[in-house]
Design a protein around this motif. Structure first.
Motif, short mmCIF file in Angstrom:
data_model
loop_
_atom_site.label_atom_id
_atom_site.label_comp_id
_atom_site.label_asym_id
_atom_site.label_seq_id
_atom_site.Cartn_x
_atom_site.Cartn_y
_atom_site.Cartn_z
N ALA A 274 -28.34 -0.18 9.25
CA ALA A 274 -26.96 0.26 9.49
C ALA A 274 -26.26 0.37 8.14
O ALA A 274 -25.49 -0.50 7.74
CB ALA A 274 -26.23 -0.69 10.43
N ASN A 275 -26.54 1.45 7.45
CA ASN A 275 -26.01 1.70 6.11
C ASN A 275 -25.26 3.02 6.11
O ASN A 275 -25.62 3.95 6.85
CB ASN A 275 -27.15 1.81 5.08
CG ASN A 275 -28.13 0.68 5.19
OD1 ASN A 275 -27.74 -0.48 5.23
ND2 ASN A 275 -29.40 1.02 5.26
N THR A 276 -24.26 3.12 5.24
CA THR A 276 -23.51 4.36 5.17
C THR A 276 -22.77 4.45 3.85
O THR A 276 -22.86 3.55 3.01
CB THR A 276 -22.52 4.47 6.35
OG1 THR A 276 -21.98 5.79 6.41
CG2 THR A 276 -21.40 3.46 6.25
N GLN A 277 -22.03 5.52 3.70
CA GLN A 277 -21.19 5.69 2.52
C GLN A 277 -19.99 6.54 2.89
O GLN A 277 -19.95 7.15 3.95
CB GLN A 277 -21.97 6.34 1.38
CG GLN A 277 -22.51 7.71 1.71
CD GLN A 277 -23.42 8.24 0.62
OE1 GLN A 277 -24.02 7.49 -0.13
NE2 GLN A 277 -23.51 9.55 0.54
N GLY A 278 -19.01 6.57 2.03
CA GLY A 278 -17.82 7.39 2.24
C GLY A 278 -17.02 7.51 0.97
O GLY A 278 -17.20 6.74 0.03
N LYS A 279 -16.13 8.48 0.94
CA LYS A 279 -15.30 8.69 -0.24
C LYS A 279 -14.21 7.62 -0.35
O LYS A 279 -13.82 7.24 -1.44
CB LYS A 279 -14.66 10.08 -0.20
CG LYS A 279 -15.67 11.19 -0.39
CD LYS A 279 -15.00 12.54 -0.40
CE LYS A 279 -16.05 13.63 -0.58
NZ LYS A 279 -15.48 14.97 -0.54
N THR A 280 -13.72 7.15 0.81
CA THR A 280 -12.69 6.11 0.82
C THR A 280 -13.20 4.91 1.61
O THR A 280 -14.17 5.02 2.38
CB THR A 280 -11.40 6.62 1.49
OG1 THR A 280 -11.67 6.88 2.88
CG2 THR A 280 -10.88 7.89 0.83
#
Length: 76
Positions: free
Chosen positions: A26-32
């Motif tokens: 359960a990994n992710t990324q985002g700009k904010t």
């Protein structure tokens, strides 16, 4: 039943990276940070969905009798 998971967010040059300590994959990324928090919830859903599908396939290929029961609602 209410499960508490630990979300970890790390600042990176491109924004943020997020993951759930108790749920590998359960990994992710985002700009904010806010976008990353929203994305990590979706990552949890996708990991659980994939695990359910894999378990169903294993059960079907094993050709055994099983009993499945809901353990309760988990709020995430």
């Amino acid at each position: 039943m209410k499960e508490v998971l630990t979300a970890v967010f790390e600042k990176s040059p491109q924004g943020y990276i997020g993951y759930i300590e108790e749920l590998p994959g359960a990994n992710t990324q985002g700009k904010t940070l806010e976008e990353t928090k929203e994305n990590v919830v979706e990552a949890i859903r996708l990991v659980l969905q994939a695990n359910r599908q894999l378990a169903e396939e294993d059960i079907a290929s094993a050709n055994v009798d099983v009993v499945k029961e809901a353990l309760g609602n988990i709020s995430i």
